[in-house]
Scaffold this active site. Structure first.
Site, short mmCIF file in Angstrom:
data_model
loop_
_atom_site.label_atom_id
_atom_site.label_comp_id
_atom_site.label_asym_id
_atom_site.label_seq_id
_atom_site.Cartn_x
_atom_site.Cartn_y
_atom_site.Cartn_z
N GLU A 257 -7.66 0.16 -33.03
CA GLU A 257 -7.39 1.10 -34.26
C GLU A 257 -8.59 1.82 -34.99
O GLU A 257 -9.21 1.31 -35.73
CB GLU A 257 -6.49 0.31 -35.34
CG GLU A 257 -5.37 -0.43 -34.73
CD GLU A 257 -4.55 -0.95 -35.83
OE1 GLU A 257 -3.20 -0.32 -35.66
OE2 GLU A 257 -4.69 -1.25 -37.10
N GLU B 277 -7.92 -2.83 -42.82
CA GLU B 277 -7.44 -2.96 -44.42
C GLU B 277 -7.90 -4.32 -44.93
O GLU B 277 -8.51 -4.61 -46.00
CB GLU B 277 -6.01 -2.77 -44.66
CG GLU B 277 -5.59 -1.13 -44.53
CD GLU B 277 -4.26 -1.02 -44.25
OE1 GLU B 277 -3.36 -1.68 -44.33
OE2 GLU B 277 -4.13 0.05 -43.65
N ASN C 25 3.58 -3.02 -37.66
CA ASN C 25 3.01 -3.66 -38.95
C ASN C 25 3.65 -3.09 -40.15
O ASN C 25 3.18 -2.03 -40.51
CB ASN C 25 1.56 -3.29 -38.85
CG ASN C 25 0.72 -3.76 -39.89
OD1 ASN C 25 1.11 -4.70 -41.06
ND2 ASN C 25 -0.44 -3.30 -40.05
N TRP C 26 4.31 -3.71 -40.96
CA TRP C 26 4.99 -3.25 -42.11
C TRP C 26 4.05 -3.46 -43.43
O TRP C 26 4.29 -2.68 -44.54
CB TRP C 26 6.14 -4.21 -42.53
CG TRP C 26 7.60 -4.18 -41.76
CD1 TRP C 26 7.44 -3.20 -40.65
CD2 TRP C 26 8.89 -4.66 -41.64
NE1 TRP C 26 8.87 -3.22 -40.01
CE2 TRP C 26 9.59 -4.13 -40.74
CE3 TRP C 26 9.06 -5.48 -42.61
CZ2 TRP C 26 10.80 -4.50 -40.71
CZ3 TRP C 26 10.36 -6.02 -42.58
CH2 TRP C 26 11.37 -5.52 -41.62
#
Ligand code: PGA
Length: 250
Positions: A166, A96, A9-10
């Site tokens: 996560e 996020e 995941n960039w």
């Protein structure tokens, strides 16, 4: 047998020149049958990376998607747009997105639904905050996120869902969950999916761990029976580091 699935995941990193350098580094990669590799770049790089990396067997995923088919939704991208560009799917419900952009379980569920309805993969992220873990709420929180995120997803559609556990306290902090903590939650997720659907479906579900995965800790995490892969942030930006992670069993 479940395949391992490791995705990078960039987030909001890398401009076009950085992508040039990354592509230079990836050139020699040879995919192995038991492993699925994904890259989740910012929207602007999706098409180019897909053109270059699909030849190497690497799949490309978006980091987000909107559930409506089309319309006046400034700044959004639809499932059909991803599909028409041969993108494999999208991450949904990353912490996020939940915390910075205020996405709730209901919206996340609509996105999961929109993706799987079109046969695209939805990488559904779940995970507790530090406070929730310290107050022994981690399992309750993840259970609810799963129930709500998967609401009205059929058994057939679930084949296109990957769950990424996560824990928020481990994301970008360098503080990784121990392999035992990660395994405990991934095994709990499988049990919950078995309860919501059935054992067969649960046994086929790919469950990733994410949160400060790097080339030092990947091997131990990926050896755990219920951890079928990883969602890697920071360490996926540098191909050499990511290469070490995806070569964990070589
Ligand atoms: P990290 O991010 O590997 O940098 O902790 C993981 C993620 O947010 O998916």
């Amino acid at each position: 047998m479940r395949k391992k699935f490791i995705a990078g995941n960039w987030k909001m990193f890398k401009d076009s020149q950085d992508v040039d350098l990354f592509l230079e580094d990836v050139k020699g990669w040879k995919n192995n049958e038991n492993l699925e590799i994904g890259i989740c770049p910012p929207f602007i790089h999706l098409v180019r990376l897909n053109e270059e990396l699909s030849k190497l067997g690497i799949k490309i995923f978006a980091q987000n998607v909107y559930f409506e088919k089309e319309g006046a939704f400034t700044g959004e991208i639809s499932v059909d747009m991803l599909k028409s560009a041969n993108i494999s799917g999208a991450i949904v419900g990353h912490s996020e997105r939940r915390n910075i952009f205020g996405e709730d379980d209901q919206l996340i569920n609509k996105k999961v639904k929109a993706l799987v309805k079109e046969g695209l993969v939805s990488i559904l992220c779940v995970g507790e905050s530090l406070e929730e873990r310290e107050n022994n709420k981690a399992f309750e929180v993840v259970k609810l996120q799963l129930e709500k995120g998967l609401q009205s997803i059929s058994e057939a559609e679930l084949k296109n869902v990957v769950v990424a556990y996560e824990p928020i306290w481990a994301i970008g902090t360098g503080k990784v969950a121990t392999p035992e903590e990660a395994e405990e939650m991934c095994s709990f997720i499988r049990e919950e999916v078995s309860r919501l659907y059935n054992e067969d479906v649960a046994n086929n579900l790919i469950i990733q761990y994410g949160g400060s995965v790097n080339d030092d800790n990947a091997k131990e995490l990926l050896r755990k029976p219920n951890i079928d892969g990883a969602l890697v942030g920071g360490a996926s930006l540098d191909w050499k580091k990511f290469y070490k992670i995806i070569s964990w069993d070589r």
